[in-house]
Write a protein that holds these residues in place. Sequence first.
Motif, PDB file in Angstrom:
ATOM      1  N   LEU A 145       0.847  -1.198   0.000  1.00 57.56           N
ATOM      2  CA  LEU A 145       0.000   0.000   0.000  1.00 57.56           C
ATOM      3  C   LEU A 145       0.880   1.245   0.000  1.00 57.56           C
ATOM      4  CD1 LEU A 145      -2.979   0.932   0.082  1.00 57.56           C
ATOM      5  CD2 LEU A 145      -2.766   1.082   2.559  1.00 57.56           C
ATOM      6  N   GLU A 146       0.399   2.267  -0.724  1.00 57.55           N
ATOM      7  CA  GLU A 146       1.186   3.480  -0.970  1.00 57.55           C
ATOM      8  C   GLU A 146       1.122   4.491   0.170  1.00 57.55           C
ATOM      9  OE1 GLU A 146      -1.553   2.433  -2.726  1.00 57.55           O
ATOM     10  OE2 GLU A 146      -2.832   4.116  -3.298  1.00 57.55           O
ATOM     11  N   THR A 147       1.022   4.036   1.418  1.00 56.46           N
ATOM     12  CA  THR A 147       0.959   4.934   2.572  1.00 56.46           C
ATOM     13  C   THR A 147       1.945   6.108   2.389  1.00 56.46           C
ATOM     14  OG1 THR A 147       2.333   3.230   3.590  1.00 56.46           O
ATOM     15  CG2 THR A 147       0.060   3.291   4.226  1.00 56.46           C
TER      16      THR A 147
ATOM     17  N   VAL B 255      -9.463  -1.486 -13.244  1.00 57.93           N
ATOM     18  CA  VAL B 255      -9.070  -0.215 -12.630  1.00 57.93           C
ATOM     19  C   VAL B 255      -7.565   0.003 -12.834  1.00 57.93           C
ATOM     20  CG1 VAL B 255      -8.923   1.048 -10.442  1.00 57.93           C
ATOM     21  CG2 VAL B 255     -10.936  -0.374 -10.944  1.00 57.93           C
ATOM     22  N   TYR B 256      -6.810  -1.066 -12.727  1.00 54.68           N
ATOM     23  CA  TYR B 256      -5.352  -0.996 -12.837  1.00 54.68           C
ATOM     24  C   TYR B 256      -4.908  -1.005 -14.310  1.00 54.68           C
ATOM     25  CZ  TYR B 256      -4.755  -1.898  -7.797  1.00 54.68           C
ATOM     26  OH  TYR B 256      -4.761  -1.799  -6.421  1.00 54.68           O
ATOM     27  N   GLN B 257      -5.122  -2.144 -14.961  1.00 48.41           N
ATOM     28  CA  GLN B 257      -4.555  -2.356 -16.297  1.00 48.41           C
ATOM     29  C   GLN B 257      -5.264  -1.524 -17.365  1.00 48.41           C
ATOM     30  OE1 GLN B 257      -1.866  -4.439 -16.793  1.00 48.41           O
ATOM     31  NE2 GLN B 257      -1.797  -4.709 -14.572  1.00 48.41           N
TER      32      GLN B 257
ATOM     33  N   ASN C 156      -5.609   6.792  -9.588  1.00 49.93           N
ATOM     34  CA  ASN C 156      -4.487   6.274  -8.795  1.00 49.93           C
ATOM     35  C   ASN C 156      -3.812   5.128  -9.538  1.00 49.93           C
ATOM     36  OD1 ASN C 156      -5.569   7.905  -6.810  1.00 49.93           O
ATOM     37  ND2 ASN C 156      -5.631   6.333  -5.236  1.00 49.93           N
ATOM     38  N   GLU C 157      -4.614   4.086  -9.782  1.00 44.26           N
ATOM     39  CA  GLU C 157      -4.028   2.815 -10.209  1.00 44.26           C
ATOM     40  C   GLU C 157      -3.589   2.800 -11.666  1.00 44.26           C
ATOM     41  OE1 GLU C 157      -3.094   1.170  -7.918  1.00 44.26           O
ATOM     42  OE2 GLU C 157      -4.410   1.828  -6.286  1.00 44.26           O
ATOM     43  N   GLY C 158      -4.342   3.486 -12.544  1.00 44.68           N
ATOM     44  CA  GLY C 158      -3.930   3.544 -13.946  1.00 44.68           C
ATOM     45  C   GLY C 158      -2.558   4.203 -14.086  1.00 44.68           C
ATOM     46  N   PHE C 159      -2.346   5.287 -13.340  1.00 40.81           N
ATOM     47  CA  PHE C 159      -1.053   5.996 -13.403  1.00 40.81           C
ATOM     48  C   PHE C 159       0.066   5.168 -12.777  1.00 40.81           C
ATOM     49  CE2 PHE C 159      -1.633  10.444 -14.859  1.00 40.81           C
ATOM     50  CZ  PHE C 159      -3.007  10.450 -15.039  1.00 40.81           C
ATOM     51  N   ALA C 160      -0.225   4.490 -11.659  1.00 46.87           N
ATOM     52  CA  ALA C 160       0.827   3.701 -10.998  1.00 46.87           C
ATOM     53  C   ALA C 160       1.228   2.517 -11.870  1.00 46.87           C
ATOM     54  CB  ALA C 160       0.349   3.244  -9.619  1.00 46.87           C
ATOM     55  N   VAL C 161       0.264   1.889 -12.535  1.00 50.04           N
ATOM     56  CA  VAL C 161       0.615   0.795 -13.454  1.00 50.04           C
ATOM     57  C   VAL C 161       1.376   1.365 -14.656  1.00 50.04           C
ATOM     58  CG1 VAL C 161      -0.314  -0.940 -15.041  1.00 50.04           C
ATOM     59  CG2 VAL C 161      -1.244  -0.742 -12.721  1.00 50.04           C
TER      60      VAL C 161
ATOM     61  N   VAL D 272       8.265   0.655  -7.753  1.00 47.06           N
ATOM     62  CA  VAL D 272       7.995   1.744  -8.706  1.00 47.06           C
ATOM     63  C   VAL D 272       6.527   2.171  -8.623  1.00 47.06           C
ATOM     64  CG1 VAL D 272       7.727   2.195 -11.197  1.00 47.06           C
ATOM     65  CG2 VAL D 272       9.875   1.224 -10.306  1.00 47.06           C
ATOM     66  N   HIS D 273       5.648   1.184  -8.532  1.00 46.32           N
ATOM     67  CA  HIS D 273       4.201   1.435  -8.456  1.00 46.32           C
ATOM     68  C   HIS D 273       3.861   2.284  -7.222  1.00 46.32           C
ATOM     69  CE1 HIS D 273      -0.110  -0.118  -8.956  1.00 46.32           C
ATOM     70  NE2 HIS D 273      -0.124   0.363  -7.713  1.00 46.32           N
ATOM     71  N   GLU D 274       4.330   1.859  -6.056  1.00 44.17           N
ATOM     72  CA  GLU D 274       3.965   2.577  -4.819  1.00 44.17           C
ATOM     73  C   GLU D 274       4.629   3.948  -4.745  1.00 44.17           C
ATOM     74  OE1 GLU D 274       1.552   1.179  -3.626  1.00 44.17           O
ATOM     75  OE2 GLU D 274       1.827  -0.943  -4.111  1.00 44.17           O
ATOM     76  N   LEU D 275       5.821   4.073  -5.293  1.00 42.40           N
ATOM     77  CA  LEU D 275       6.467   5.397  -5.323  1.00 42.40           C
ATOM     78  C   LEU D 275       5.727   6.328  -6.278  1.00 42.40           C
ATOM     79  CD1 LEU D 275      10.280   4.437  -5.205  1.00 42.40           C
ATOM     80  CD2 LEU D 275       8.856   5.297  -3.318  1.00 42.40           C
ATOM     81  N   ALA D 276       5.240   5.785  -7.400  1.00 40.21           N
ATOM     82  CA  ALA D 276       4.483   6.614  -8.351  1.00 40.21           C
ATOM     83  C   ALA D 276       3.191   7.136  -7.718  1.00 40.21           C
ATOM     84  CB  ALA D 276       4.170   5.816  -9.613  1.00 40.21           C
ATOM     85  N   HIS D 277       2.611   6.335  -6.836  1.00 43.05           N
ATOM     86  CA  HIS D 277       1.397   6.784  -6.125  1.00 43.05           C
ATOM     87  C   HIS D 277       1.647   8.044  -5.302  1.00 43.05           C
ATOM     88  CE1 HIS D 277      -1.764   3.904  -6.862  1.00 43.05           C
ATOM     89  NE2 HIS D 277      -1.122   2.864  -6.372  1.00 43.05           N
ATOM     90  N   GLN D 278       2.884   8.320  -4.938  1.00 45.71           N
ATOM     91  CA  GLN D 278       3.126   9.525  -4.139  1.00 45.71           C
ATOM     92  C   GLN D 278       2.686  10.770  -4.926  1.00 45.71           C
ATOM     93  OE1 GLN D 278       3.960   8.820  -0.927  1.00 45.71           O
ATOM     94  NE2 GLN D 278       3.978   6.689  -1.655  1.00 45.71           N
TER      95      GLN D 278
END
Length: 473
Positions: free
Chosen positions: A308-310, A402-404, A350-355, A327-333
């Motif tokens: 989780l991107e806490t 939501v992700y892919q 959130n998820e489209g950008f992190a993927v 990379v995914h969780e850091l991108a969520h920042q």
Amino acid sequence: MVDVRSRAALATAVAALLVLVGCTGGGDDGGGGVDVGGVRGTPGAAGLRDPYFPKLGNGGYDVTHYALDLAYDPKSGRLDGTAMITARATQDLSAFNLDLAGLTVDSASVDGERASVNRAGNELTLRPSEDIDKGAVFRTTIAYSGRPATITGADGSQEGWLPTVDGALALGEPVGSMAWFPGNHHPSDKATYDITLTVPQGTQAISNGVRTSERTANGRTTSVWHSAEPMASYLATVAVGKFKTQVSATPSGLPVLTAADPSVAVKSAPLLARIPELLAWQVENFGPYPFSSTGAIVERNGDAGYALETQTRPVFPQDSLTVEILVHELAHQWFGNSVTPATWKDMWLNEGFAVYAEWLYAEDFEATPAQVNFEAAFAADANWAFPPSDPPSAENLFDPPVYQRGAMVLHKIRQQVGDEAFFELLSGWAAEHRHGNASTDDFTAYAEEVTGEDLDAVWDVWLNGEGKPKGPN
Ligand code: TRP
Ligand code: ZN
């Protein structure tokens, strides 16, 4: 001009009239407030009508700061907390709600005066001794205690307060943070935080942001964690237990604090050491890093079921600490934590950008063009169950579309506008809503404005369309 006495008489008359017509407040829509010479506010709404969680969050005020003072005893599982919540009223308030799941409220006050408390489900209704005027800044203090609950989400995943072998871990997406502190638990109300954690000596407590102090006295260790930038409550975390911590700084001077469970520390170290390099690469693509610290928390596999991107310090169960997920969780920042969804329906932002950040990593570091990942995602049936802009229910918020398919939307924009405009869009979006909230409509409008292109075909087919298009291109 109305003099004081006739003003009071008028107010009394109006109040009497309101009693006669049965308008004595109690509606939960926050509207229709009557304010005659400060006679009466109305209760703030009990929910913000999120499409998936209508009761989450509360109306009538905006939180600006949470000061949480928490003592946790891993042996008994008992939490003793005080939450000091600073907020600004957005209407004249006679009462207002906070979200809290489980736990016992021991006392509550508003601006130092005792407030009455009613509980129904996860809603706490506080009635201050005096009405709060619209625009006023007020401070609510709640003392509470008990064994915080683990919440099983609509999709079966666990969040809230998760006891671990040597302590506990708090995970809050989408609704878990109400299990460990009272608040306005909707992503649209972001605030700064100071989190003070007291645990038995020999145990550590890690949270978001910068650790400003740590001291041990009388067999207990207290640490203070400061989040200077706004944070949605679902991104707040606490990790209590034994940890190997590493404190350093990036070349640009950003403080780094990583904490890993001792049993996973050696294995995690090489990847955690890449955080500065990965952030520098993301800064090139997404613009300035939004927060004043970074790091990670690595737990045993059984302690958490997912990463989780806490905020500032994402959490990973050991098996999720791969370079892609890092990379995914850091991108969520940038995407999720700084630019936060207006409602849970906007989760694909959130998820489209992190993927997509993972696809960019593959492109830049592994010679796999994003087009290859796009085509693989296109081929997978699971990605076509529903459009990313419209998950059918709360249990689908973390599903593959939501992700892919969210990432596919971004790739279609890139195909149409070209790399230069696309990367301007990525960093421009992060800048436009930095430390704010944004909706899907905000995104589609912004993308067309900044690229100067009509992107209706992308929205109609890839973002909003039911079912799979004939081909990827
Ligand atoms: N949002 C998290 C991420 O993408 C993952 C996550 C949070 C999750 N809660 C979940 C995944 C529940 C599955 C189920 O980093
Ligand atoms: Zn994610």
